[in-house]
Scaffold this active site. Structure first.
Site: not given
Ligand code: ADP
Length: 203
Positions: A37-38, A42, A110
């Protein structure tokens, strides 16, 4: 479904094989496919893994949902058909990167298993490793994180068809890795990925 509109096209083989490229580059190409999910993490994990690979002198390259929608896929929206085409194109591009010897890091929601399976098939047909990584996080935590304010907007009805709110997400059933980002630290997640690559002879 065969949607091939090109006729009279014949594959042109080169003289340099993937194995020879791989020997020269001292690394093997592969696709790491981050799905979830968003805001599940990822892109954040892919960035970390890219750097960890670089430190091991391995070239990786990130293909990221929002970035690709700025260019190659800017003519696609978020309908089921467009999401399918988005993933199909990325799958093909990632296969090319991996064939070229690069470790391709794909971060895309996806949401449909059939689309992910199609990308896996494209890789299998060319004997290129495809590693599906489920980046998993509870909706409660995601809505708390909400780094781009998108969940808030989706809950307010300002974004229609938002995955996890009013559009489906089909969680992987059979994947190579399952990361619970509401339970692990970023560093631990990155280590799990690197350990998997080492243990499975991908590095
Ligand atoms: P996606 O690409 O899945 O949409 P993002 O990587 O853009 O997600 O965002 C994830 C958010 O969650 C970021 O702000 C990141 O700092 C935060 N976060 C907190 N804990 C974690 C963790 N354990 N692993 C990855 N991201 C994390």
């Amino acid at each position: 479904m065969n949607d091939n509109k090109s006729t009279n096209i014949i594959w042109h083989d080169g003289k340099v094989t993937r194995d020879r490229r791989s020997q020269l580059m001292k690394q093997k190409g592969a696709t790491l496919w981050f799905t979830g999910l968003s805001a599940s993490g990822k892109s954040t994990i892919a960035v970390e893994v890219e750097e960890a690979l670089l430190e091991r002198e391995k070239v990786a390259y990130r293909l990221d949902g929002d970035n690709i929608r700025h260019g190659l896929n800017r003519n696609l929206g978020f309908s089921a058909d467009d999401r399918h085409e988005n993933i199909r194109r990325i799958g093909e591009v990632s296969k090319l990167f991996a064939d070229a010897g690069v470790i391709s890091l794909c971060s895309f929601i996806s949401p449909y298993q059939a689309d992910r399976d199609e990308v896996r098939k494209i890789h299998q047909e060319h004997q290129i490793p495809f590693i599906e990584i489920f980046v998993d996080c509870s909706l409660d935590v995601l809505e708390e994180r909400d780094p781009k304010g998108l969940y808030k907007k989706a809950r307010a009805g300002e974004i229609k068809g938002f995955t996890g709110i009013d559009a489906p997400y089909e969680a992987p059933i059979s994947m190579e890795l399952h990361l619970r980002t509401d339970q692990l630290s970023l560093k631990e997640e990155c280590q799990v990925v690197i350990d998997y690559l080492l243990e499975n002879n991908h590095l």
